[in-house]
Motif scaffolding. Structure first.
Motif, short mmCIF file in Angstrom:
data_model
loop_
_atom_site.label_atom_id
_atom_site.label_comp_id
_atom_site.label_asym_id
_atom_site.label_seq_id
_atom_site.Cartn_x
_atom_site.Cartn_y
_atom_site.Cartn_z
N VAL A 58 0.85 -1.19 0.00
CA VAL A 58 0.00 0.00 0.00
C VAL A 58 0.88 1.24 0.00
CG1 VAL A 58 -1.85 1.24 1.17
CG2 VAL A 58 -1.71 -1.26 1.37
N PHE A 59 0.81 2.04 -1.06
CA PHE A 59 1.50 3.32 -1.09
C PHE A 59 0.62 4.36 -0.40
CE2 PHE A 59 3.49 1.08 -4.63
CZ PHE A 59 4.83 1.35 -4.40
N ASP A 60 1.21 5.01 0.61
CA ASP A 60 0.45 5.91 1.45
C ASP A 60 1.29 7.14 1.73
OD1 ASP A 60 -1.59 6.82 3.07
OD2 ASP A 60 -1.68 5.04 4.33
N GLY A 61 0.84 8.00 2.63
CA GLY A 61 1.58 9.21 2.92
C GLY A 61 1.38 9.66 4.35
N GLY A 62 1.26 10.99 4.51
CA GLY A 62 1.06 12.07 3.56
C GLY A 62 0.14 11.71 2.41
N GLU A 63 0.31 12.47 1.37
CA GLU A 63 -0.39 12.20 0.12
C GLU A 63 0.62 11.64 -0.87
OE1 GLU A 63 -2.27 11.32 -2.90
OE2 GLU A 63 -3.47 11.97 -1.19
N PRO A 64 0.54 10.35 -1.20
CA PRO A 64 1.58 9.72 -2.03
C PRO A 64 1.73 10.36 -3.41
CG PRO A 64 -0.33 8.28 -1.78
CD PRO A 64 -0.50 9.39 -0.80
N ASP A 69 8.33 10.64 -7.78
CA ASP A 69 8.66 9.36 -8.40
C ASP A 69 7.61 8.28 -8.13
OD1 ASP A 69 9.08 8.93 -5.73
OD2 ASP A 69 11.16 8.26 -5.92
N ILE A 70 6.40 8.68 -7.70
CA ILE A 70 5.41 7.69 -7.27
C ILE A 70 5.04 6.71 -8.38
CG2 ILE A 70 3.44 9.22 -7.74
CD1 ILE A 70 3.80 6.59 -4.91
N PHE A 71 4.93 7.16 -9.61
CA PHE A 71 4.56 6.26 -10.70
C PHE A 71 5.66 5.23 -10.95
CE2 PHE A 71 2.59 10.43 -11.58
CZ PHE A 71 1.27 10.07 -11.40
#
Length: 345
Positions: A58-64, A69-71
Motif C-alpha cells: 500500500v503506497f500511502d503518505g502524507g499524500e503519495p 517518483d510515485i509512478f
C-alpha cells in the motif's frame, strides 16, 4: 514467535500533503521530510518487502501523489511481484494522473471521504474545496478503470454519517468501504474529543454487521475496532461469516506492518512504536526478529481481561488505542464492553 510472511505492508512514501487533516497519523505538512528515502532506497525497500513474501503493498503518505517518483515506484512494485495499491485523499487525481496510475499498474486505490457532504468533509480535512476535488478524483479513477474503495473515519458525535457515505460508495461503483475508528495517534493526539464513546462503537458495530449481512455486493471492513469480530462470531452463523465477512483487524505485527518515509518501521500506522529502521537493518530481518513484533504476535502476553479472553487471537483489543493511552503493548483494552463471562467460548 515464528513469523509468517506479511500479507500487507504499508509504505508511507512521503509526509508531504496538501490537506490538514485533524486525525493525521503521520503529522503530514506541506513539505517532504528532509530524511525521506531516496528513489534508490525506496526501490531497495520494495524489493525487500517482496523478498519477505508480502503480497500487497500500500503506497500511502502524507499524500503519495505528491512524491515525484510515485509512478516509478508503483511500476517497480509490479516488477518485483507485488500487488501495488494506494491510499489517497483523491484531490490530486486528475484524468491524466488516473491514466498514469493505471499505466503504472496500480491495482486499486482507497480514497478518504470523511463526511456525507462538503461541510463535514472539508472541516475535518482542514481545506475548503477538498470535497469537490475528491469527488472529481473518484470520477477520474472510475473512468480510468481502477477499482476503488471509500474510507471514512468514525468520530464522536458524527459516526452515523458512515451509512450515507457507504450508500454513495455503492452508487459510484466502489468495491469496498473500509471504515477507520478514530485513534488519538500522530496529530490525532491534539483532538481527543473526536474519539468515540463505547456506546457509539457498539451502535456502529450493530449497523456494520446488519449492513454486511444484507449486502451481497459490497465488502465492508473496519480498522482499529477488533471487538467487531467477537460480535460477529457471537451473532452471525459461521457459514454466513465465511461467505460475507472479511477480517481486517488487528494484524499489526502479525500479518501487517508499515514503513514510514524515513525508513522507520511501525507495527501499524496508528500503533506508533518503533520496530526497526530499514536504513540500519534489512526489512526481512526486522519483520522476523523485531522484539516489538514478537510481543504483538504472542497474545498470551496480554494483560488483564484481554489476557483471559478466549477471543484474544481474533480480537486482542485495540492495541493502537491501548498504546496511545498507556504506552504498553500488552495492557488491557479498557474500552472493551464485554463481561468476563461473555468472553468465554
Amino acid at each position: 514467535m515464528k513469523a509468517g510472511a506479511p500479507t500487507i505492508v504499508n509504505f508511507a512514501v512521503t509526509r508531504e500533503c496538501n490537506l490538514k487533516c485533524k486525525h493525521c497519523y503521520s503529522r503530514s505538512i506541506d513539505s517532504p521530510h528532509p530524511n525521506e528515502l531516496s528513489t534508490a532506497e525506496a526501490k531497495r525497500l520494495i524489493g525487500q518487502i517482496a523478498e519477505a513474501g508480502a503480497r500487497l503493498l500500500v503506497f500511502d503518505g502524507g499524500e503519495p501523489l505528491m512524491r515525484p517518483d510515485i509512478f516509478e515506484l508503483v511500476r517497480y512494485a509490479r516488477v518485483v511481484g507485488l500487488t501495488p495499491v494506494m491510499g489517497s485523499n483523491g484531490t490530486l487525481i486528475t484524468s491524466e494522473v488516473a491514466m498514469k496510475l493505471a499505466d503504472a499498474g496500480l491495482e486499486a486505490i482507497a480514497i478518504s471521504l470523511d463526511g456525507a457532504d462538503a461541510e463535514a468533509h472539508d472541516s475535518f480535512r482542514g481545506v475548503e474545496g477538498a470535497w469537490d476535488r475528491t469527488l472529481q478524483g473518484i470520477e477520474n479513477i472510475r473512468r480510468a478503470g481502477i477499482p476503488f474503495q471509500i474510507a471514512p473515519t468514525l468520530r464522536h458525535g458524527y459516526w452515523e454519517y458512515w451509512g450515507a457515505v457507504a450508500d454513495k460508495a455503492k452508487e459510484w461503483g466502489a468495491k469496498a468501504v473500509e471504515v477507520f475508528d478514530y485513534v488519538p495517534a500522530g496529530r490525532g493526539e491534539e483532538s481527543p474529543e473526536f474519539e468515540m464513546e463505547i456506546e457509539e462503537r457498539r451502535a456502529f458495530i450493530r449497523e456494520y454487521i446488519a449492513r454486511q449481512r444484507a449486502d451481497d455486493g459490497m465488502i465492508y471492513r473496519c480498522i482499529a475496532l477488533p471487538q467487531i469480530w467477537v460480535e460477529v462470531e457471537k451473532n452471525v452463523p459461521e457459514e454466513e461469516v465465511l461467505a460475507k465477512f472479511v477480517r481486517s483487524c488487528c494484524a499489526a505485527g502479525t500479518r501487517y506492518c508499515c514503513v514510514l518515509y524515513d525508513g522507520t518501521v511501525y507495527p501499524c500506522m496508528v500503533l506508533q512504536v518503533k520496530a526497526g529502521d530499514v536504513r540500519e537493518q534489512g526489512f526481512v530481518d526486522i519483520w522476523q526478529s523485531s522484539e516489538v513484533f514478537q510481543i504483538l504476535r504472542d497474545r498470551d502476553r496480554l494483560e488483564g481481561k484481554c489476557g483471559r479472553c478466549d477471543y484474544r487471537y481474533i480480537c486482542g483489543g485495540a492495541r493502537c488505542r491501548v498504546y496511545a493511552k498507556t504506552g504498553s503493548l500488552t495492557a488491557e483494552d479498557d474500552a472493551c464492553w464485554f463481561s468476563e463471562e461473555e468472553l468465554k467460548r
